[in-house]
Write a protein that holds these residues in place. Structure first.
Motif, mmCIF file in Angstrom:
data_model
loop_
_atom_site.group_PDB
_atom_site.id
_atom_site.type_symbol
_atom_site.label_atom_id
_atom_site.label_comp_id
_atom_site.label_asym_id
_atom_site.label_seq_id
_atom_site.Cartn_x
_atom_site.Cartn_y
_atom_site.Cartn_z
ATOM 1 N N ILE A 56 -5.419 -1.248 -5.900
ATOM 2 C CA ILE A 56 -6.296 -0.308 -6.614
ATOM 3 C C ILE A 56 -7.226 0.328 -5.588
ATOM 4 N N VAL A 57 -7.404 1.639 -5.662
ATOM 5 C CA VAL A 57 -8.357 2.335 -4.785
ATOM 6 C C VAL A 57 -9.395 3.014 -5.669
ATOM 7 N N LYS A 58 -10.668 2.755 -5.391
ATOM 8 C CA LYS A 58 -11.754 3.368 -6.165
ATOM 9 C C LYS A 58 -12.589 4.242 -5.235
ATOM 10 N N ILE A 59 -12.800 5.472 -5.645
ATOM 11 C CA ILE A 59 -13.507 6.433 -4.791
ATOM 12 C C ILE A 59 -14.698 6.978 -5.558
ATOM 13 N N GLU A 60 -15.859 6.499 -5.189
ATOM 14 C CA GLU A 60 -17.082 6.968 -5.860
ATOM 15 C C GLU A 60 -17.392 8.396 -5.427
ATOM 16 N N GLY A 61 -17.723 9.246 -6.401
ATOM 17 C CA GLY A 61 -18.201 10.597 -6.080
ATOM 18 C C GLY A 61 -17.134 11.578 -5.677
ATOM 19 N N LYS A 62 -15.869 11.287 -5.970
ATOM 20 C CA LYS A 62 -14.828 12.256 -5.607
ATOM 21 C C LYS A 62 -13.810 12.404 -6.735
ATOM 22 N N TYR A 63 -13.418 13.649 -6.968
ATOM 23 C CA TYR A 63 -12.330 13.943 -7.906
ATOM 24 C C TYR A 63 -11.205 14.565 -7.098
ATOM 25 N N LEU A 64 -9.971 14.345 -7.516
ATOM 26 C CA LEU A 64 -8.832 14.723 -6.678
ATOM 27 C C LEU A 64 -8.320 16.123 -6.997
ATOM 28 N N SER A 65 -7.837 16.826 -5.970
ATOM 29 C CA SER A 65 -7.167 18.099 -6.184
ATOM 30 C C SER A 65 -5.714 17.828 -6.581
ATOM 31 N N GLU A 66 -5.044 18.872 -7.066
ATOM 32 C CA GLU A 66 -3.632 18.745 -7.436
ATOM 33 C C GLU A 66 -2.792 18.333 -6.217
ATOM 34 N N GLU A 67 -3.113 18.893 -5.063
ATOM 35 C CA GLU A 67 -2.391 18.523 -3.835
ATOM 36 C C GLU A 67 -2.553 17.046 -3.518
ATOM 37 N N GLU A 68 -3.762 16.556 -3.692
ATOM 38 C CA GLU A 68 -4.005 15.137 -3.408
ATOM 39 C C GLU A 68 -3.242 14.252 -4.398
ATOM 40 N N VAL A 69 -3.208 14.666 -5.655
ATOM 41 C CA VAL A 69 -2.467 13.894 -6.659
ATOM 42 C C VAL A 69 -0.970 13.894 -6.308
ATOM 43 N N ASN A 70 -0.460 15.033 -5.849
ATOM 44 C CA ASN A 70 0.958 15.093 -5.469
ATOM 45 C C ASN A 70 1.257 14.213 -4.262
ATOM 46 N N LYS A 71 0.330 14.142 -3.324
ATOM 47 C CA LYS A 71 0.529 13.236 -2.189
ATOM 48 C C LYS A 71 0.596 11.791 -2.665
ATOM 49 N N ILE A 72 -0.300 11.437 -3.582
ATOM 50 C CA ILE A 72 -0.291 10.065 -4.110
ATOM 51 C C ILE A 72 1.053 9.768 -4.774
ATOM 52 N N ALA A 73 1.577 10.753 -5.518
ATOM 53 C CA ALA A 73 2.858 10.542 -6.207
ATOM 54 C C ALA A 73 3.963 10.193 -5.213
ATOM 55 N N LEU A 74 3.928 10.828 -4.031
ATOM 56 C CA LEU A 74 4.975 10.567 -3.045
ATOM 57 C C LEU A 74 4.848 9.167 -2.438
ATOM 58 N N ILE A 75 3.625 8.687 -2.298
ATOM 59 C CA ILE A 75 3.392 7.363 -1.705
ATOM 60 C C ILE A 75 3.506 6.269 -2.760
ATOM 61 N N ALA A 76 2.979 6.557 -3.948
ATOM 62 C CA ALA A 76 2.782 5.535 -4.975
ATOM 63 C C ALA A 76 3.161 6.099 -6.344
ATOM 64 N N PRO A 77 4.468 6.255 -6.622
ATOM 65 C CA PRO A 77 4.888 6.932 -7.854
ATOM 66 C C PRO A 77 4.492 6.230 -9.147
ATOM 67 N N THR A 78 4.116 4.967 -9.056
ATOM 68 C CA THR A 78 3.706 4.249 -10.269
ATOM 69 C C THR A 78 2.207 4.383 -10.548
ATOM 70 N N ALA A 79 1.488 5.097 -9.696
ATOM 71 C CA ALA A 79 0.023 5.113 -9.801
ATOM 72 C C ALA A 79 -0.479 5.815 -11.058
ATOM 73 N N THR A 80 -1.620 5.319 -11.536
ATOM 74 C CA THR A 80 -2.360 5.942 -12.629
ATOM 75 C C THR A 80 -3.674 6.445 -12.045
ATOM 76 N N VAL A 81 -4.048 7.670 -12.409
ATOM 77 C CA VAL A 81 -5.333 8.208 -11.949
ATOM 78 C C VAL A 81 -6.309 8.174 -13.122
ATOM 79 N N ASN A 82 -7.460 7.546 -12.914
ATOM 80 C CA ASN A 82 -8.501 7.456 -13.945
ATOM 81 C C ASN A 82 -9.730 8.218 -13.462
ATOM 82 N N ILE A 83 -10.200 9.149 -14.279
ATOM 83 C CA ILE A 83 -11.421 9.884 -13.952
ATOM 84 C C ILE A 83 -12.585 9.158 -14.625
ATOM 85 N N ILE A 84 -13.587 8.836 -13.831
ATOM 86 C CA ILE A 84 -14.730 8.069 -14.345
ATOM 87 C C ILE A 84 -15.983 8.944 -14.370
#
Ligand code: CTP
Ligand code: ZN
Length: 151
Positions: A56-84
């Motif tokens: 699990i990776v938690k990033i305080e104070g940052k929201y992801l761009s579409e490009e960043e989400v696509n990069k995550i998909a390539l590394i970690a296709p099972t990942a869930t992104v939660n906006i807090i």
């Protein structure tokens, strides 16, 4: 089931259900070790019903761009992104490997035109599991290891 408590965050993004061992790669590829001034938490090898073990990776104070989400998909296709927001999960979605990858991945062929001209590199995903892509310009195919080193 006993549950490991990792601190909740107030505002930001939690990337959950990352395959065990890939959390650090997510941090490196999003360059979170450098640009983010907020709290960064990595929980590795957490027991998970779905995955056995997960990161699990938690990033305080940052929201992801579409490009960043696509990069995550390539590394970690099972990942869930939660906006807090204000400690609550206000949005949750699964990442998805796109059919075409534009701009975020460099072609591994040094002679490819995309490495010499101002054209955005572009790839077609020809297999998701195992991951395999083909360059639109030179038709080179790249597999997971080469993809991860060119993100
Ligand atoms: N989380 C957090 N800080 C908050 C709220 C949630 O770090 N203020 C984290 C939780 O620890 C969890 C993730 O965000 O890792 C998703 O939270 P939640 O939806 O409450 O958990 P689950 O229901 O277990 O999620 P899922 O169904 O996706 O497994
Ligand atoms: Zn190419």
């Amino acid at each position: 089931m006993a549950e490991l408590k990792v601190s909740a965050i107030k505002e930001g993004t939690v990337i959950d259900h990352i395959p065990a061992g890939k959390g650090l790669k997510v941090i490196q590829i999003l360059r979170l070790d450098r640009v983010n001034g907020g709290i960064l938490l990595l929980a590795a090898n957490v027991p998970s019903q779905k995955l056995g073990r997960k990161d699990i990776v938690k990033i305080e104070g940052k929201y992801l761009s579409e490009e960043e989400v696509n990069k995550i998909a390539l590394i970690a296709p099972t990942a869930t992104v939660n906006i807090i927001r204000d400690y609550a999960v206000t949005e949750k979605f699964n990442v998805e490997i796109p059919g075409e990858i534009v701009g975020i991945l460099k072609c591994g062929n040094p002679n490819c035109v995309s490495n010499h001209e101002y054209t955005a590199p572009k790839f077609y995903v020809i297999s998701k599991e195992p991951l395999k892509v083909r360059c639109h310009y030179c038709e080179r195919t790249m597999e997971e290891e080469e993809i991860l080193s060119n993100l």
